[in-house]
Design a protein around this motif. Structure first.
Motif, PDB file in Angstrom:
ATOM      1  N   MET A  64     -18.324  38.213   6.513  1.00  0.00           N
ATOM      2  CA  MET A  64     -17.530  38.388   5.293  1.00  0.00           C
ATOM      3  C   MET A  64     -16.161  38.980   5.610  1.00  0.00           C
ATOM      4  O   MET A  64     -15.147  38.583   5.034  1.00  0.00           O
ATOM      5  CB  MET A  64     -18.268  39.286   4.291  1.00  0.00           C
ATOM      6  CG  MET A  64     -17.464  39.681   3.059  1.00  0.00           C
ATOM      7  SD  MET A  64     -17.061  38.359   1.925  1.00  0.00           S
ATOM      8  CE  MET A  64     -18.562  38.270   0.993  1.00  0.00           C
ATOM      9  N   ARG A  65     -16.105  39.930   6.549  1.00  0.00           N
ATOM     10  CA  ARG A  65     -14.816  40.548   6.901  1.00  0.00           C
ATOM     11  C   ARG A  65     -13.849  39.507   7.426  1.00  0.00           C
ATOM     12  O   ARG A  65     -12.701  39.443   7.006  1.00  0.00           O
ATOM     13  CB  ARG A  65     -15.001  41.663   7.934  1.00  0.00           C
ATOM     14  CG  ARG A  65     -15.383  42.977   7.310  1.00  0.00           C
ATOM     15  CD  ARG A  65     -15.507  44.104   8.310  1.00  0.00           C
ATOM     16  NE  ARG A  65     -14.280  44.333   9.032  1.00  0.00           N
ATOM     17  CZ  ARG A  65     -14.227  44.640  10.330  1.00  0.00           C
ATOM     18  NH1 ARG A  65     -15.314  44.754  11.048  1.00  0.00           N
ATOM     19  NH2 ARG A  65     -13.073  44.836  10.917  1.00  0.00           N
ATOM     20  N   ALA A  66     -14.303  38.688   8.367  1.00  0.00           N
ATOM     21  CA  ALA A  66     -13.421  37.675   8.943  1.00  0.00           C
ATOM     22  C   ALA A  66     -12.967  36.685   7.874  1.00  0.00           C
ATOM     23  O   ALA A  66     -11.792  36.290   7.832  1.00  0.00           O
ATOM     24  CB  ALA A  66     -14.127  36.946  10.082  1.00  0.00           C
ATOM     25  N   TRP A  67     -13.883  36.287   7.011  1.00  0.00           N
ATOM     26  CA  TRP A  67     -13.561  35.315   5.961  1.00  0.00           C
ATOM     27  C   TRP A  67     -12.518  35.877   5.004  1.00  0.00           C
ATOM     28  O   TRP A  67     -11.532  35.224   4.681  1.00  0.00           O
ATOM     29  CB  TRP A  67     -14.853  34.936   5.224  1.00  0.00           C
ATOM     30  CG  TRP A  67     -14.732  33.815   4.249  1.00  0.00           C
ATOM     31  CD1 TRP A  67     -14.460  32.505   4.523  1.00  0.00           C
ATOM     32  CD2 TRP A  67     -14.882  33.903   2.825  1.00  0.00           C
ATOM     33  NE1 TRP A  67     -14.446  31.781   3.352  1.00  0.00           N
ATOM     34  CE2 TRP A  67     -14.699  32.611   2.299  1.00  0.00           C
ATOM     35  CE3 TRP A  67     -15.170  34.944   1.955  1.00  0.00           C
ATOM     36  CZ2 TRP A  67     -14.800  32.330   0.943  1.00  0.00           C
ATOM     37  CZ3 TRP A  67     -15.260  34.670   0.599  1.00  0.00           C
ATOM     38  CH2 TRP A  67     -15.074  33.371   0.110  1.00  0.00           C
ATOM     39  N   THR A  68     -12.708  37.110   4.556  1.00  0.00           N
ATOM     40  CA  THR A  68     -11.765  37.703   3.604  1.00  0.00           C
ATOM     41  C   THR A  68     -10.440  38.078   4.276  1.00  0.00           C
ATOM     42  O   THR A  68      -9.395  37.997   3.644  1.00  0.00           O
ATOM     43  CB  THR A  68     -12.378  38.931   2.900  1.00  0.00           C
ATOM     44  OG1 THR A  68     -12.854  39.852   3.884  1.00  0.00           O
ATOM     45  CG2 THR A  68     -13.508  38.523   1.969  1.00  0.00           C
ATOM     46  N   PHE A  69     -10.480  38.469   5.550  1.00  0.00           N
ATOM     47  CA  PHE A  69      -9.233  38.770   6.267  1.00  0.00           C
ATOM     48  C   PHE A  69      -8.391  37.511   6.378  1.00  0.00           C
ATOM     49  O   PHE A  69      -7.166  37.558   6.234  1.00  0.00           O
ATOM     50  CB  PHE A  69      -9.532  39.326   7.659  1.00  0.00           C
ATOM     51  CG  PHE A  69      -9.669  40.818   7.723  1.00  0.00           C
ATOM     52  CD1 PHE A  69      -8.919  41.560   8.619  1.00  0.00           C
ATOM     53  CD2 PHE A  69     -10.552  41.489   6.903  1.00  0.00           C
ATOM     54  CE1 PHE A  69      -9.049  42.940   8.689  1.00  0.00           C
ATOM     55  CE2 PHE A  69     -10.691  42.865   6.969  1.00  0.00           C
ATOM     56  CZ  PHE A  69      -9.941  43.596   7.862  1.00  0.00           C
ATOM     57  N   ALA A  70      -9.028  36.375   6.636  1.00  0.00           N
ATOM     58  CA  ALA A  70      -8.287  35.110   6.715  1.00  0.00           C
ATOM     59  C   ALA A  70      -7.673  34.765   5.358  1.00  0.00           C
ATOM     60  O   ALA A  70      -6.521  34.309   5.292  1.00  0.00           O
ATOM     61  CB  ALA A  70      -9.208  33.987   7.189  1.00  0.00           C
TER      62      ALA A  70
END
Length: 180
Positions: free
Chosen positions: A63-69
């Motif tokens: 989720m972190r990587a997805w939202t950071f993108a």
């Protein structure tokens, strides 16, 4: 009295994951933009976009990587849009409109924040993703859309630039950071 909208268990899980990531998004946004007000707007917009696209998120993935993108892409879009809207030198406007805080704070954090803002944008983003946000080089490269070797190079150069900036060698960093 209005009736409460029923949410699915999947929506509840998604909401919980999204809420847990918000402080990390805010830290990343503040590091990218250098402006708390703009960072808050970026996080709010990223959260809205994530919620709207929640059916495209695969549970169990990062989720972190997805939202950071999502946040990074929105930030870059805002930069492109703002450059089309004005010919004003952003640095000059910022210096004219911003007052230095008059309260005492941890000086080393202020110095680090100032040094981060002097880095080339790609290097600042790289060191924030890998150093501050704890992503692996591979994850950070995926978020930034660049090869892993480029990400490693950007992080190494950013760390060297930060060390020079914090040691007071501003001129050396500014001339070197003009190249990608």
């Amino acid at each position: 009295m209005p009736e409460r909208i029923k949410t699915s268990p999947a929506d509840e899980r998604f909401r919980d994951e999204l809420l847990a990531v918000l402080p990390h998004l805010r830290a990343f946004a503040r590091g990218l933009s250098g402006r708390p007000d703009f960072a808050d707007d970026l996080v709010q917009e990223a959260a809205i976009k994530a919620w709207t696209a929640r059916d495209r998120y695969e549970p169990g993935t990062n989720m972190r990587a997805w939202t950071f993108a999502i946040l990074r892409n929105h930030y870059l879009s805002e930069l492109r849009r703002s450059k089309r809207q004005t010919d004003l030198d952003e640095g000059a406007a910022e210096r004219l409109l911003v007052m230095e805080p008059d309260q005492e704070g941890p000086l080393h954090l202020d110095d680090m924040e100032a040094a981060l803002q002097k880095l080339a944008p790609e290097r600042r983003e790289a060191v924030l993703l890998v150093g501050a946000s704890g992503f692996s080089y591979e994850e950070a490269a995926d978020i930034a859309g660049c090869p892993i070797g480029t990400m490693k190079s950007r992080v190494a150069r950013a760390r060297a630039d930060l060390a020079r900036l914090l040691d007071g060698e501003v001129e050396a960093v500014e001339s070197k950071s003009r190249r990608p």
